[in-house]
Motif scaffolding. Sequence first.
Motif, mmCIF file in Angstrom:
data_model
loop_
_atom_site.group_PDB
_atom_site.id
_atom_site.type_symbol
_atom_site.label_atom_id
_atom_site.label_comp_id
_atom_site.label_asym_id
_atom_site.label_seq_id
_atom_site.Cartn_x
_atom_site.Cartn_y
_atom_site.Cartn_z
ATOM 1 N N UNK A 43 18.721 -5.896 61.870
ATOM 2 C CA UNK A 43 18.781 -4.488 61.433
ATOM 3 C C UNK A 43 20.155 -4.166 60.834
ATOM 4 N N UNK A 44 21.208 -4.667 61.454
ATOM 5 C CA UNK A 44 22.556 -4.412 60.945
ATOM 6 C C UNK A 44 22.753 -5.045 59.572
ATOM 7 N N UNK A 45 22.253 -6.276 59.392
ATOM 8 C CA UNK A 45 22.371 -6.942 58.088
ATOM 9 C C UNK A 45 21.582 -6.193 57.024
ATOM 10 N N UNK A 46 20.401 -5.672 57.413
ATOM 11 C CA UNK A 46 19.595 -4.919 56.447
ATOM 12 C C UNK A 46 20.296 -3.630 56.031
ATOM 13 N N UNK A 47 20.898 -2.933 56.993
ATOM 14 C CA UNK A 47 21.653 -1.721 56.649
ATOM 15 C C UNK A 47 22.838 -2.050 55.742
ATOM 16 N N UNK A 48 23.503 -3.157 56.002
ATOM 17 C CA UNK A 48 24.642 -3.553 55.150
ATOM 18 C C UNK A 48 24.175 -3.849 53.731
ATOM 19 N N UNK A 49 23.015 -4.526 53.635
ATOM 20 C CA UNK A 49 22.495 -4.819 52.291
ATOM 21 C C UNK A 49 22.120 -3.532 51.559
ATOM 22 N N UNK A 50 21.496 -2.586 52.287
ATOM 23 C CA UNK A 50 21.122 -1.322 51.641
ATOM 24 C C UNK A 50 22.353 -0.556 51.171
ATOM 25 N N UNK A 51 23.411 -0.489 52.026
ATOM 26 C CA UNK A 51 24.636 0.209 51.598
ATOM 27 C C UNK A 51 25.276 -0.503 50.407
ATOM 28 N N UNK A 52 25.249 -1.822 50.403
ATOM 29 C CA UNK A 52 25.830 -2.583 49.296
ATOM 30 C C UNK A 52 25.065 -2.320 48.003
ATOM 31 N N UNK A 53 23.716 -2.286 48.092
ATOM 32 C CA UNK A 53 22.905 -2.007 46.897
ATOM 33 C C UNK A 53 23.151 -0.589 46.397
ATOM 34 N N UNK A 54 23.298 0.366 47.327
ATOM 35 C CA UNK A 54 23.556 1.750 46.916
ATOM 36 C C UNK A 54 24.897 1.857 46.197
ATOM 37 N N UNK A 55 25.942 1.180 46.759
ATOM 38 C CA UNK A 55 27.253 1.200 46.088
ATOM 39 C C UNK A 55 27.178 0.544 44.715
ATOM 40 N N UNK A 56 26.391 -0.536 44.597
ATOM 41 C CA UNK A 56 26.262 -1.200 43.300
ATOM 42 C C UNK A 56 25.564 -0.294 42.287
ATOM 43 N N UNK A 57 24.500 0.432 42.734
ATOM 44 C CA UNK A 57 23.807 1.358 41.822
ATOM 45 C C UNK A 57 24.732 2.487 41.384
ATOM 46 N N UNK A 58 25.526 3.013 42.332
ATOM 47 C CA UNK A 58 26.467 4.076 41.986
ATOM 48 C C UNK A 58 27.513 3.586 40.991
ATOM 49 N N UNK A 59 27.998 2.367 41.202
ATOM 50 C CA UNK A 59 29.004 1.811 40.288
ATOM 51 C C UNK A 59 28.414 1.588 38.907
ATOM 52 N N UNK A 60 27.147 1.130 38.835
ATOM 53 C CA UNK A 60 26.510 0.928 37.524
ATOM 54 C C UNK A 60 26.348 2.263 36.812
ATOM 55 N N UNK A 61 25.993 3.305 37.568
ATOM 56 C CA UNK A 61 25.832 4.621 36.943
ATOM 57 C C UNK A 61 27.170 5.131 36.410
#
Length: 339
Positions: A162-180
Amino acid sequence: MDIVQPKDLEQSLGLAKRRHAELCRQNRIFNARNRIIGGDAEAWDIQLHDQKIREATEKARHETFAAEMRRSDKTTCTLEDRERRDRKNLCKAITDFQQSLQKPESRREFDLSDPLALKKDLPARRSDNDDRNTVSGMQRFMGEDLNFHERKKFQQEQNREWSLQQQRERKNARADHKRAEDLYMKTRLQFDETAKQLQNLESATRKAVRAAVQEFNKSQAASSFGPHRVVPDRWKGMTRGQLEQVRLVQKQQVQEKLRIQEEERQRDQEWDWQRVQNARTSVLMERQRRRQQRDLRRALDCSNLGLAREQLLQKKLMKEVCTDHPTEDYFTQFNTRSR
């Protein structure tokens, strides 16, 4: 007639010996051929020969002792090496014998002192389905959490996932924000570049219009007498750029004239300073030379005065001492004895 006593004979013999020794000593001392710095060369040669013989004998004795000591040391080292090798071979043979024929496992009472006896023994129970878990053995009761460790390990693994999944989700969100943000900045830069190009195009157009107007005015004001002449009734005056160019040239000429004047003033000041320094150095060197000459003259006068006084005292002393001349008897009293 006097009677000669033994004591008189002894005195006469001693006196004769002393006279003979004195004569031999006089021959050695007064003979220039056999004398070397007032010493007995033959005795010295004999002493030197004896000393060399003693040194050679001592050296031979020391060499003999050294050879004997080296031979003894070599024999001792050989015996020690042999004893060390024999002791090593004996220890190795004893160790091999113990390892091959006296193993601990071969002893009769080894099972009583086996350090791995508890590891080799079977546990009280292997699992919940062990056949030895009978009712009378009391190895299993109702309500026990026998799978506690497995359950805890599974829960820890699930929490980690669960912790790894949350880390991946936060990482993907930061990547989407950076792309925007990157897309927004790229679009903004494109808009700025387009605006800059339009502004440059407008400036170039205005410059071209002004240049065409200026050329038209020049062609209208040009005279038939040459390009450097203008028609007064058609000439509208100098442009702002031409006026600024004229003022700039005048300002440069003024600055150049001021610079040349400042350089000449600095050059004159430097020459004046050098002349003053040279004159001051010459005066100081002349004063130093005069001072040195004066000190040298004073030292020479003092030295001459001291020498004159010493010479005067020497003359007075010679007059007081050297009044009598030596006679022949004065020289005959020397070299009469060897001592």
